[in-house]
Design a protein around this motif. Sequence first.
Motif, PDB file in Angstrom:
ATOM      1  N   VAL A 129      63.864   8.938  38.860  1.00  0.00           N
ATOM      2  CA  VAL A 129      65.336   8.587  38.550  1.00  0.00           C
ATOM      3  C   VAL A 129      66.223   9.839  39.055  1.00  0.00           C
ATOM      4  O   VAL A 129      67.330   9.440  39.591  1.00  0.00           O
ATOM      5  N   LEU A 130      65.907  10.809  38.383  1.00  0.00           N
ATOM      6  CA  LEU A 130      67.142  12.005  38.837  1.00  0.00           C
ATOM      7  C   LEU A 130      66.912  12.115  40.640  1.00  0.00           C
ATOM      8  O   LEU A 130      68.323  11.388  41.009  1.00  0.00           O
ATOM      9  N   ALA A 150      69.936  10.806  46.130  1.00  0.00           N
ATOM     10  CA  ALA A 150      70.247   9.853  46.979  1.00  0.00           C
ATOM     11  C   ALA A 150      71.533   9.370  46.682  1.00  0.00           C
ATOM     12  O   ALA A 150      71.720   9.243  47.881  1.00  0.00           O
ATOM     13  N   LEU A 151      71.147   8.077  45.591  1.00  0.00           N
ATOM     14  CA  LEU A 151      71.720   7.363  45.796  1.00  0.00           C
ATOM     15  C   LEU A 151      73.548   7.892  45.669  1.00  0.00           C
ATOM     16  O   LEU A 151      74.521   7.076  46.845  1.00  0.00           O
ATOM     17  N   CYS A 190      79.631   7.428  52.938  1.00  0.00           N
ATOM     18  CA  CYS A 190      80.361   5.996  52.617  1.00  0.00           C
ATOM     19  C   CYS A 190      81.826   5.640  52.691  1.00  0.00           C
ATOM     20  O   CYS A 190      82.465   5.863  53.872  1.00  0.00           O
ATOM     21  N   MET A 191      81.878   6.375  51.905  1.00  0.00           N
ATOM     22  CA  MET A 191      83.044   6.816  51.607  1.00  0.00           C
ATOM     23  C   MET A 191      83.936   8.052  52.363  1.00  0.00           C
ATOM     24  O   MET A 191      85.250   7.701  52.489  1.00  0.00           O
TER      25      MET A 191
END
Length: 632
Positions: free
Chosen positions: A610-611, A616-617, A624-625
């Motif tokens: 999960v970490l 990665a997300l 993207c920002m």
Amino acid sequence: QVTLRAGAELDARQVNQYTLILRAACPGEDEVEERLFVQVTAGNVLRCDTPFASAEGDVVQVLADVAPRTPLYAVLPQPLGGLTVMGQGFPSPSFLQFRLRNHNTPLTLTRQGLVLAPDNGFDPSKDTQTFRLEIEVMDRHGRNCSGAVKVEVLPSRRPRITFPEPHRAVTVTEGIGPWEVVTQVHARGDNVRYAILAPVAPVLFAIDEVTGEIRSTRRLQVTRAHLLIRAYNALHPTDHATATLNITVQGTDRQAPRCVPAIFVSQVSETVSPGSTLVTLRCTDSTSTDGCLHYALEGPPSSLSHFCMEGPQLKVNTTLDYDSEAMAALGFQFTATIVVTVGGQPLQSTRVPVLVMVTPVNEFRPVCPNGATFTVPETAAFGSPVGRVAGTDRDYPLDSLEYSLEGGSGPAQPFSIDRRTGEIRVVGSLDYQQQQNYRLVVRLTDTHNDLDPRKTQSRLCDVSVRLQAVRDQLPVCIPEVQELRITAGSPGSRQPVTRLVCHSSADSAVLTYTIVGGNEDGRFRLEGNTLVYLPNDRAEPHPFVLLVEVWGGSGARRRSSLVALVVHVTPRSTPVPPSTTTQHTTLQKEPLVVLQTEAVWHPPAWFVAVLTISGALLLAILGCMARNLLRR
């Protein structure tokens, strides 16, 4: 008028008086009732008892081989005047007459009331036969009764006369003298007797009535004779059988036959089907009359049960099973001899040796053991045995298997298997916290079960290995705090101070010792569990407080404990040879307790996954920002 009802029978022994109530009335008058008493007195009557007098009649069962005119049934009087069946050997009185109503039966009824078997006996070749006799019995006063008898003729239980060989041909050499045995016939059955039917007046041969031996009546010369022989039961002549016998008398100048091949050696697989032909002999004699050649197989019982001769052909009689201890005892081969004779004479015979070797065929797949589940402690050392996979194989040699582990050995599968024995051993670290069960796939491959070593069969077997958790315990040292006093030796020497006594929960665990505090100037060192002091030129006394960490276990399961050592070092005062005095004192009051806490966190696998995904997300969103800001 009072009459006896039709079909009624009076029996004074049963009821000797009847009371009848009669009522009469005239028109307009009262009814009158009176009683009539009828007395029954005993008298002489002729009565046939059941089951003889019943509608079905009495039943008698006899065998078909009873002798002719054997008494089968008898009608006899009872003491009180009745008639019944009393068996054989009891004649009826002369004042009774017996008459047979139906005449469509071969049975005979005598004047004494005996039922006899037919004059020629029953036909034993037929199945169950049934005959019904309706018999009328009358006394001298004309009183009569009737009944029926059903005789069931059952098939005979004795064996029928039969010839095992209804047609035989025998060849003998000329010169046989009078009354010498030429051959012998044999029939199965009881009380067997023999006779020659044709020719009616035999000239050359005679037969022994009891033994069936056929003897010559004169010196034999070259000729041919045809005999028709009957075998019959002496007690039942209708039971008989016939056989034909051809006797050939030949000259003595003939030679033994010649056969090709003269010796037969062959290899056949164990799967050869019964009835298969292994070899066909080509034999000829001096007169080239192959029809007079006879073939017989001789040898051990095992060979005679597995092979047979059909004319000149050697054939397989039963299945040749290679996978048996009986076949192994024979060396997987059969030996026999084919004897070829001319006209059945041993003096004119040829022997062909036969050797048949049976080769194996890999017919069966290996079979996995039932419930292959093993348990091993998580602290098992490298090379520790886990269990043995005992596969089986029906091919000979039995259970000749090789074992292999699918996927090999590695961190995910810390086990190995012995190729020959199937024993599983530990070849890696085990941790119950990380994995409790292992599913191993073991391949069983049979070997040496076929003439072609490339033809093997295999099977995959599931093996389960369960880890057994072992409680984690810290190494224990006794005592945990020590105060020691020593006198320093000469500089450069090596001076033992004390030996630490520690143990772990696992007896086989190896402990390691490390000084982690209080040894600033490096005057102490550990040699195994022994503390050693290295003297220097220090002149004043000096106390040392040492912390020794004791480690036990291996890998991620290592655990440690601390031992506190207070060492008072006194310098030597005189230049005498160095001496070491070690005083061990265990502090009983106000012990020095040193605590060291080691925090270790082992995140579970799902948390790491999960970490990683979350990181990665997050990086993707930041990228993207940043891209949007640069475009603006």
